[in-house]
Scaffold this active site. Structure first.
Site, PDB file in Angstrom:
ATOM      1  N   ASP A   1       0.856  -1.180   0.000  1.00 42.12           N
ATOM      2  CA  ASP A   1       0.000   0.000   0.000  1.00 42.12           C
ATOM      3  C   ASP A   1       0.896   1.235   0.000  1.00 42.12           C
ATOM      4  OD1 ASP A   1      -2.276  -1.559   0.122  1.00 42.12           O
ATOM      5  OD2 ASP A   1      -2.414  -1.477   2.304  1.00 42.12           O
TER       6      ASP A   1
ATOM      7  N   ASP B   1     -13.880  -5.121  -1.663  1.00 42.56           N
ATOM      8  CA  ASP B   1     -13.862  -5.044  -0.203  1.00 42.56           C
ATOM      9  C   ASP B   1     -15.231  -5.471   0.292  1.00 42.56           C
ATOM     10  OD1 ASP B   1     -11.200  -3.974   0.233  1.00 42.56           O
ATOM     11  OD2 ASP B   1     -11.938  -2.133  -0.687  1.00 42.56           O
TER      12      ASP B   1
END
EC number: 4.3.2.10
Length: 263
Positions: A11, A130
């Site tokens: 990330d 997600d």
């Protein structure tokens, strides 16, 4: 039998790799180019980069990161975060990415999946999802898709399994299934979710969210029926090495690509 893949996930925020718990409380994990080169040498099968700020002012930083990483690594590279148009896809692929990952943009504009697949091929289009459990205890399991994950996650009302089937029909070549409940906890993947989706689609499913030890990766591949496993914290902070995890999985009967040792 096809080999299973181990994929470190990086990330990126303002040009640095970070890792948080449930998308928050980020810790600095290092320089993305250095980490990518390290994982390339350590036997990682692929790398995934997510631009977690995904704002216009960060876009040039991310393109530069991808260009620099692509010069250093010789394994497939997937890039996601803030990719909203086919032109965005082209820009990342031109910078050196092998695949692009889309999430919120696909929910807002599902046609983007089909347009990207037609222009670049399904093998380049990764749908990242997600998902969060919404069923009450004792009720049948159910997961909904969320967007804008982070400080302001937004429910879409989309059923995760139905969404997975739809995006594959539109042309997605791979699915990354991230459990919002498990993300960053180190308590294991949501294998029930992974299995439910894996049995409904005909493309590779990549487990994400919850890796804390090698046994969790094994469970995702066995119980979750995943084709690959994404992990971050256990690798970034030195808890385990890619090589050690692959050796463990191979000893458990999981087919793995082994990295030749220098003579």
């Amino acid at each position: 039998m096809l080999t299973r893949r181990i994929i470190p996930c990086l990330d990126v925020k303002a040009g640095r790799v970070v890792k948080g718990i449930s998308f928050l409380n980020h810790r600095d994990a290092g320089d993305p180019v250095q980490l990518a080169a390290f994982y390339n040498e350590s036997g990682a099968d692929e790398l995934v980069f997510y631009d977690i700020t995904a704002s216009s002012d960060e876009r040039n930083i991310m393109v530069e990161v991808v260009e620099n990483v692509a010069r250093q690594v010789f394994i497939p590279l997937t890039v996601g975060g803030g990719i909203r148009t086919v032109d965005d896809m082209y820009r990342m692929l031109r910078a050196g990415a092998d695949k692009v990952s889309i999430n919120t943009a696909a929910v807002l504009n599902p046609q983007l999946i089909e347009d990207g697949a037609k222009r670049f091929g399904s093998q380049c289009i990764v749908l990242s999802m997600d998902a969060r459990r919404i069923n009450e205890p004792g009720q049948p399991s159910q997961w909904n898709v969320f967007t804008h994950t982070g400080r302001d996650p937004r429910p879409t009302g989309l059923d995760a399994i139905e969404w997975a089937k739809r995006v594959v029909d539109l042309g997605a070549g791979e699915l990354v299934i991230n459990s919002m409940d498990a993300d960053g906890t180190g308590a294991g993947y949501d294998n029930e979710l992974l299995s439910a989706i894996s049995q409904q689609v005909g493309v590779p499913v990549i487990a994400s969210g919850g890796a804390g030890k090698p046994e969790h990766l094994l469970a995702a591949l066995h119980e979750g029926k995943a084709d690959a496993v994404l992990a971050a914290s256990i690798f970034h902070f030195g808890t385990y090495t890619v090589e050690a995890v692959k050796e463990y999985l191979a000893n458990q009967g999981i087919p793995m690509r082994r990295t030749p040792r220098p003579v």
